[in-house]
Motif scaffolding. Structure first.
Motif, PDB file in Angstrom:
ATOM      1  N   ARG A  59      15.082  -2.311   3.096  1.00 16.03           N
ATOM      2  CA  ARG A  59      15.550  -3.090   4.672  1.00 16.03           C
ATOM      3  C   ARG A  59      13.696  -3.342   5.674  1.00 16.03           C
ATOM      4  N   THR A  60      13.011  -3.179   4.662  1.00 17.55           N
ATOM      5  CA  THR A  60      11.541  -3.790   5.825  1.00 17.55           C
ATOM      6  C   THR A  60      10.725  -3.832   4.441  1.00 17.55           C
ATOM      7  N   TYR A  61       9.287  -4.699   4.811  1.00 16.99           N
ATOM      8  CA  TYR A  61       8.530  -4.384   4.454  1.00 16.99           C
ATOM      9  C   TYR A  61       7.859  -3.201   3.582  1.00 16.99           C
ATOM     10  N   ASP A  62       8.029  -2.217   4.696  1.00 22.64           N
ATOM     11  CA  ASP A  62       6.889  -0.930   4.566  1.00 22.64           C
ATOM     12  C   ASP A  62       8.630   0.451   3.937  1.00 22.64           C
ATOM     13  N   ASP A  63       9.871  -0.361   3.602  1.00 15.05           N
ATOM     14  CA  ASP A  63      10.783  -0.071   2.987  1.00 15.05           C
ATOM     15  C   ASP A  63       9.872  -0.386   1.133  1.00 15.05           C
ATOM     16  N   VAL A  64       9.373  -1.580   0.656  1.00 14.29           N
ATOM     17  CA  VAL A  64       9.352  -1.904  -0.348  1.00 14.29           C
ATOM     18  C   VAL A  64       8.000  -1.037  -0.166  1.00 14.29           C
ATOM     19  N   PHE A  67       4.531  -5.561   7.554  1.00 13.76           N
ATOM     20  CA  PHE A  67       3.466  -4.675   6.971  1.00 13.76           C
ATOM     21  C   PHE A  67       3.548  -3.744   8.131  1.00 13.76           C
ATOM     22  N   SER A  68       3.254  -2.768   8.632  1.00  9.07           N
ATOM     23  CA  SER A  68       2.273  -1.693   9.849  1.00  9.07           C
ATOM     24  C   SER A  68       1.978  -1.787   9.557  1.00  9.07           C
ATOM     25  N   HIS A  69       0.690  -1.713   8.749  1.00 10.26           N
ATOM     26  CA  HIS A  69      -0.611  -1.945   8.239  1.00 10.26           C
ATOM     27  C   HIS A  69      -1.694  -2.571   8.772  1.00 10.26           C
ATOM     28  N   VAL A  70      -0.448  -4.329   8.957  1.00  6.60           N
ATOM     29  CA  VAL A  70      -0.915  -5.227   9.706  1.00  6.60           C
ATOM     30  C   VAL A  70      -1.582  -5.914  10.106  1.00  6.60           C
ATOM     31  N   ASP A  71      -0.969  -3.864  12.062  1.00  2.66           N
ATOM     32  CA  ASP A  71      -1.129  -3.971  13.151  1.00  2.66           C
ATOM     33  C   ASP A  71      -1.621  -2.858  14.400  1.00  2.66           C
ATOM     34  N   GLU A  72      -2.898  -2.147  12.400  1.00  2.00           N
ATOM     35  CA  GLU A  72      -2.817  -1.063  12.481  1.00  2.00           C
ATOM     36  C   GLU A  72      -4.998  -1.384  12.170  1.00  2.00           C
ATOM     37  N   PRO A  73      -5.243  -1.190  13.234  1.00  2.00           N
ATOM     38  CA  PRO A  73      -7.613  -0.715  11.549  1.00  2.00           C
ATOM     39  C   PRO A  73      -7.171  -0.995  10.422  1.00  2.00           C
ATOM     40  N   LEU A  74      -8.114  -1.343   9.711  1.00  2.00           N
ATOM     41  CA  LEU A  74      -8.737  -1.939   8.475  1.00  2.00           C
ATOM     42  C   LEU A  74      -9.251  -0.626   8.634  1.00  2.00           C
ATOM     43  N   ARG A  75      -8.975   0.584   7.594  1.00  2.00           N
ATOM     44  CA  ARG A  75      -9.453   1.692   7.395  1.00  2.00           C
ATOM     45  C   ARG A  75     -10.706   1.382   6.338  1.00  2.00           C
ATOM     46  N   SER A  76     -11.368   1.859   6.662  1.00  2.00           N
ATOM     47  CA  SER A  76     -12.547   1.171   4.934  1.00  2.00           C
ATOM     48  C   SER A  76     -12.028   2.082   3.641  1.00  2.00           C
ATOM     49  N   PHE A  77     -12.514   2.347   2.374  1.00  2.00           N
ATOM     50  CA  PHE A  77     -12.136   1.698   1.038  1.00  2.00           C
ATOM     51  C   PHE A  77     -13.970   1.515   0.003  1.00  2.00           C
ATOM     52  N   ASP A  78     -13.999   2.691  -0.328  1.00  2.00           N
ATOM     53  CA  ASP A  78     -15.226   3.147  -0.977  1.00  2.00           C
ATOM     54  C   ASP A  78     -15.009   2.303  -2.345  1.00  2.00           C
ATOM     55  N   GLY A  79     -14.162   2.727  -3.419  1.00  2.00           N
ATOM     56  CA  GLY A  79     -13.309   2.013  -4.397  1.00  2.00           C
ATOM     57  C   GLY A  79     -13.822   0.618  -4.788  1.00  2.00           C
ATOM     58  N   VAL A 129      -5.609  -0.891  -9.006  1.00  2.00           N
ATOM     59  CA  VAL A 129      -4.036  -1.569  -8.225  1.00  2.00           C
ATOM     60  C   VAL A 129      -4.445  -3.140  -8.318  1.00  2.00           C
ATOM     61  N   ALA A 130      -3.523  -4.353  -8.514  1.00  2.00           N
ATOM     62  CA  ALA A 130      -4.379  -5.380  -8.935  1.00  2.00           C
ATOM     63  C   ALA A 130      -2.726  -6.211  -8.806  1.00  2.00           C
ATOM     64  N   GLY A 131      -2.766  -7.182  -7.014  1.00  2.00           N
ATOM     65  CA  GLY A 131      -1.355  -8.043  -6.139  1.00  2.00           C
ATOM     66  C   GLY A 131      -2.127  -9.379  -6.303  1.00  2.00           C
ATOM     67  N   ILE A 132      -0.629  -9.981  -7.023  1.00  2.00           N
ATOM     68  CA  ILE A 132      -0.858 -11.155  -5.954  1.00  2.00           C
ATOM     69  C   ILE A 132      -0.888 -11.527  -5.021  1.00  2.00           C
ATOM     70  N   SER A 133      -1.194 -12.403  -4.332  1.00  2.00           N
ATOM     71  CA  SER A 133      -0.428 -13.047  -2.521  1.00  2.00           C
ATOM     72  C   SER A 133       0.435 -11.684  -2.048  1.00  2.00           C
ATOM     73  N   TYR A 134       1.685 -12.059  -2.231  1.00  2.00           N
ATOM     74  CA  TYR A 134       2.309 -10.855  -1.891  1.00  2.00           C
ATOM     75  C   TYR A 134       2.676  -8.784  -2.263  1.00  2.00           C
ATOM     76  N   GLY A 135       1.551  -9.373  -3.479  1.00  2.00           N
ATOM     77  CA  GLY A 135       1.166  -7.535  -4.087  1.00  2.00           C
ATOM     78  C   GLY A 135      -0.106  -7.818  -3.230  1.00  2.00           C
ATOM     79  N   SER A 136      -0.447  -8.875  -3.139  1.00  2.00           N
ATOM     80  CA  SER A 136      -1.782  -8.681  -3.320  1.00  2.00           C
ATOM     81  C   SER A 136      -1.842  -7.619  -1.013  1.00  2.00           C
ATOM     82  N   THR A 137      -0.835  -8.088  -0.627  1.00  2.00           N
ATOM     83  CA  THR A 137      -0.748  -7.578   0.879  1.00  2.00           C
ATOM     84  C   THR A 137       0.063  -5.826   0.349  1.00  2.00           C
TER      85      THR A 137
END
Length: 299
Positions: free
Chosen positions: A93-98, A217-229, A117-125
């Motif tokens: 029912r929500t994007y977090d559910d997806v 998506f709930s992550h949009v309202d949270e500070p972005l985490r670092s990513f070393d990959g 993970v390779a995403g386009i537009s919505y898939g990138s989110t």
């Protein structure tokens, strides 16, 4: 006939340098729902997520040219819920559910092995959400034409080129997408017709509308985490989503390349296909090198 620059030798369309024939879709069960995906190759798992509306045909077109002549990768092109041959179940029912559904899909198909993970537009989110919420599951990310979740109305950007008769050639179903085309040539139109419009036609509109009416998506309202990959972000210079927000994220992603491509909007995989192929190929090289160095450090 006018010549095209960057999108092919002429306005005559030619297929991409691969043909996904005789590759039947696979299915797996997630909470009683059937998820459809296309699987190619063996080796490092790569999860490919399309835009919305769209389906696996879009990611096949965008990413598979980089795998011509390359082995050692297991590509999983997923039809996301409500798209392609994957229905939109009531429990999503929500994007977090997806996002949770994608995690459970990986549990079923890959297990606990980290994936690229390779995403386009919505898939990138979705790729960003997976990296943010489940960092142990993600070894590398590729974001093509990432959606702007901060300023969804986007920017006003110019059309780079419009060939005579382009608008008249559009079908009724294609005309609502006119503003997405920043390179309006027959080549770009045929790419979109072949690999994106079939997914648009097959999507569950009511299901996708229901998602749009819910929270972000709930992550949009949270500070972005670092990513070393190893990371790659490809965005069109004329993409209405803009690119400045992506520049601001680079300090948190020290192994990520940001490529801002002129002569491309939100349809960069069709408008600058050859350059996208080169960048994706280089990212795959970096992911392989990263894995080799990680294994060597463990010995």
């Amino acid at each position: 006939m006018a010549q095209e620059h960057g999108g092919g030798a002429s306005t005559r369309w030619s297929p991409r340098p691969w043909t996904p024939v005789d590759v039947p879709a696979r299915q797996c069960r997630v909470r009683g729902s059937t998820f459809s995906y296309t699987e190619l190759g063996r080796g490092i798992p790569l999860l490919a997520l399309s835009g919305s509306p769209g389906d696996a045909r879009q990611t096949l077109a965008a990413f598979e040219p980089a795998f011509v002549g390359r082995t050692g990768w297991r590509r999983l092109h997923l039809d996301l819920p409500g798209q392609g041959r994957t229905p939109g179940p009531d429990w999503i029912r929500t994007y977090d559910d997806v996002l949770q559904a994608v995690v459970e899909f990986l549990d079923e198909v890959v297990g606990d092995q980290p994936v690229a993970v390779a995403g386009i537009s919505y898939g990138s989110t979705l790729a960003t959400a997976l990296r943010h919420g489940h960092p142990e599951r993600v070894l590398a990310t590729l974001q093509l034409s990432p959606a702007n979740d901060v300023e969804p109305d986007g920017l006003s950007t110019p059309v780079v080129r419009e060939d005579t008769g382009f608008r008249e050639a559009l079908t009724e179903d294609e005309r609502p997408f006119l503003d997405l085309f920043k390179v309006r040539t027959r080549t770009v139109l045929e790419e979109i017709r072949a690999w994106t419009m079939p997914g648009v036609a097959s999507c569950d509109v009511a299901f996708l509308d229901r998602l749009d009416q819910g929270p972000r998506f709930s992550h949009v309202d949270e500070p972005l985490r670092s990513f070393d990959g190893p990371g790659l972000i490809i965005v069109g210079r004329q993409d209405p989503g803009g690119h400045h927000r992506l520049v601001d994220q680079l300090d948190l992603m020290p192994r990520t390349t940001l490529a801002v491509l002129d002569r491309a909007g939100h349809l960069a995989f069709a408008e600058q296909s050859r350059l996208v192929d080169v960048l994706v190929t280089e990212w795959l090289d970096r992911v392989e090198e990263h894995l080799e160095q990680t294994r060597a450090a463990r010995l």
